[in-house]
Motif scaffolding. Structure first.
Motif, short mmCIF file in Angstrom:
data_model
loop_
_atom_site.label_atom_id
_atom_site.label_comp_id
_atom_site.label_asym_id
_atom_site.label_seq_id
_atom_site.Cartn_x
_atom_site.Cartn_y
_atom_site.Cartn_z
N THR A 76 0.83 -1.20 0.00
CA THR A 76 0.00 0.00 0.00
C THR A 76 0.87 1.25 0.00
N ASP A 77 0.29 2.32 -0.54
CA ASP A 77 0.96 3.61 -0.42
C ASP A 77 0.33 4.44 0.70
N TYR A 78 -0.59 3.83 1.45
CA TYR A 78 -1.12 4.50 2.64
C TYR A 78 -0.06 4.56 3.73
N THR A 79 -0.10 5.64 4.49
CA THR A 79 0.73 5.71 5.68
C THR A 79 0.13 4.73 6.71
N PRO A 80 0.85 4.42 7.77
CA PRO A 80 0.27 3.55 8.81
C PRO A 80 -1.04 4.09 9.36
N TYR A 81 -1.13 5.41 9.55
CA TYR A 81 -2.34 6.00 10.11
C TYR A 81 -3.50 5.95 9.12
N GLU A 82 -3.19 6.17 7.85
CA GLU A 82 -4.23 6.04 6.81
C GLU A 82 -4.70 4.59 6.71
N MET A 83 -3.77 3.65 6.84
CA MET A 83 -4.13 2.23 6.77
C MET A 83 -5.03 1.87 7.95
N LEU A 84 -4.73 2.40 9.12
CA LEU A 84 -5.58 2.18 10.29
C LEU A 84 -6.99 2.72 10.02
N ASP A 85 -7.07 3.92 9.46
CA ASP A 85 -8.38 4.50 9.14
C ASP A 85 -9.13 3.62 8.15
N LYS A 86 -8.46 3.12 7.13
CA LYS A 86 -9.12 2.28 6.13
C LYS A 86 -9.58 0.97 6.75
N ALA A 87 -8.77 0.38 7.61
CA ALA A 87 -9.16 -0.86 8.28
C ALA A 87 -10.41 -0.62 9.14
N MET A 88 -10.44 0.49 9.85
CA MET A 88 -11.60 0.80 10.70
C MET A 88 -12.84 1.11 9.85
N GLU A 89 -12.64 1.74 8.70
CA GLU A 89 -13.77 1.99 7.78
C GLU A 89 -14.38 0.67 7.31
N ILE A 90 -13.51 -0.28 6.96
CA ILE A 90 -14.00 -1.59 6.51
C ILE A 90 -14.73 -2.28 7.65
N GLU A 91 -14.15 -2.24 8.86
CA GLU A 91 -14.82 -2.84 10.01
C GLU A 91 -16.21 -2.23 10.21
N GLN A 92 -16.30 -0.92 10.14
CA GLN A 92 -17.59 -0.24 10.34
C GLN A 92 -18.58 -0.61 9.24
N SER A 93 -18.10 -0.73 8.00
CA SER A 93 -18.99 -1.08 6.90
C SER A 93 -19.54 -2.50 7.06
N LEU A 94 -18.84 -3.32 7.85
CA LEU A 94 -19.27 -4.70 8.11
C LEU A 94 -19.86 -4.83 9.51
N ASP A 95 -20.37 -3.73 10.01
CA ASP A 95 -21.13 -3.68 11.27
C ASP A 95 -20.32 -4.03 12.51
N ARG A 96 -19.03 -3.71 12.52
CA ARG A 96 -18.21 -3.94 13.70
C ARG A 96 -18.63 -2.98 14.80
N GLU A 97 -18.84 -3.53 15.98
CA GLU A 97 -19.14 -2.71 17.15
C GLU A 97 -18.11 -3.03 18.22
N ARG A 98 -17.69 -2.03 18.94
CA ARG A 98 -16.64 -2.18 19.96
C ARG A 98 -17.22 -1.95 21.34
N TYR A 99 -17.68 -3.03 21.96
CA TYR A 99 -18.26 -2.93 23.30
C TYR A 99 -17.37 -3.54 24.37
N ILE A 100 -16.80 -4.70 24.07
CA ILE A 100 -16.04 -5.45 25.06
C ILE A 100 -14.67 -5.76 24.47
N LYS A 101 -13.60 -5.44 25.22
CA LYS A 101 -12.26 -5.81 24.78
C LYS A 101 -12.20 -7.33 24.65
N TRP A 102 -11.68 -7.79 23.52
CA TRP A 102 -11.57 -9.22 23.18
C TRP A 102 -12.95 -9.87 23.05
N GLY A 103 -13.98 -9.06 22.87
CA GLY A 103 -15.34 -9.58 22.75
C GLY A 103 -15.67 -10.00 21.33
N PRO A 104 -16.90 -10.49 21.14
CA PRO A 104 -17.33 -10.95 19.83
C PRO A 104 -17.36 -9.79 18.82
#
Length: 171
Positions: A76-104
């Motif tokens: 990738t030509d993304y910086t590490p921070y841009e890559m983090l943002d893209k990973a989180m965008e993909i997670e959100q688009s797939l309904d990722r919710e962050r309620y419990i550390k190490w949770g489902p």
């Protein structure tokens, strides 16, 4: 490659990055497939290799279903921070919710390695701080990156994988 160029975003350089993906809710395989497709469809990311899926028990102390896990090698030509943002965008688009550390979760995408960079910030740690302790990461990562050297431990992924397997056998 110079780390400062990677962090500042020199778009002429492509960085080798390894990501860990996991899912343990719903159609786990489909969530992982969808995440990989989202990475592959991004013009700033070249998908190089995908490890086979493995099924693993949950990590941590939360009662939940087993996980499907894999690792991918991208450039990738993304910086590490841009890559983090893209990973989180993909997670959100797939309904990722962050309620419990190490949770489902429907999908989890972690930056495991980004070239030989070492970053330790509140929102980003590279290499992933627990990579060397998790067989569900090291097993698939070993299949696609066995000769890659961990920048902190100065050992190959294969050496870290064998060390962890030895420790697990003693327990």
């Amino acid at each position: 490659m110079y780390p400062s160029q990677l962090i500042e975003g020199d778009r002429q350089l492509m960085a080798n990055v390894y990501l860990g993906l996991g899912s343990n809710i719903g159609d786990k395989k489909q969530y992982i497939t969808d995440a990989i497709e989202a990475l592959s469809d991004n013009p700033h990311i070249d998908l190089i290799q995908v490890a086979e899926l493995i099924e693993t028990e949950p990590y941590g102390h939360v009662e939940q279903d087993d996980f499907l896990n894999t690792c991918v090698h991208i450039e990738t030509d993304y910086t590490p921070y841009e890559m983090l943002d893209k990973a989180m965008e993909i997670e959100q688009s797939l309904d990722r919710e962050r309620y419990i550390k190490w949770g489902p979760r429907t999908i989890d995408i972690d930056i495991l390695l980004y070239e030989d960079l070492q970053i330790e910030q509140d929102n980003l740690t590279i290499p992933h701080e627990e990579l060397h302790l998790r067989s569900f990461v090291l097993e698939p990562l070993n299949s696609i990156a066995k000769d890659v050297v961990h920048p902190v431990f100065n050992q190959t992924i294969h050496e870290l994988y064998l060390d962890l397997k030895r420790k697990e056998m003693k327990e």
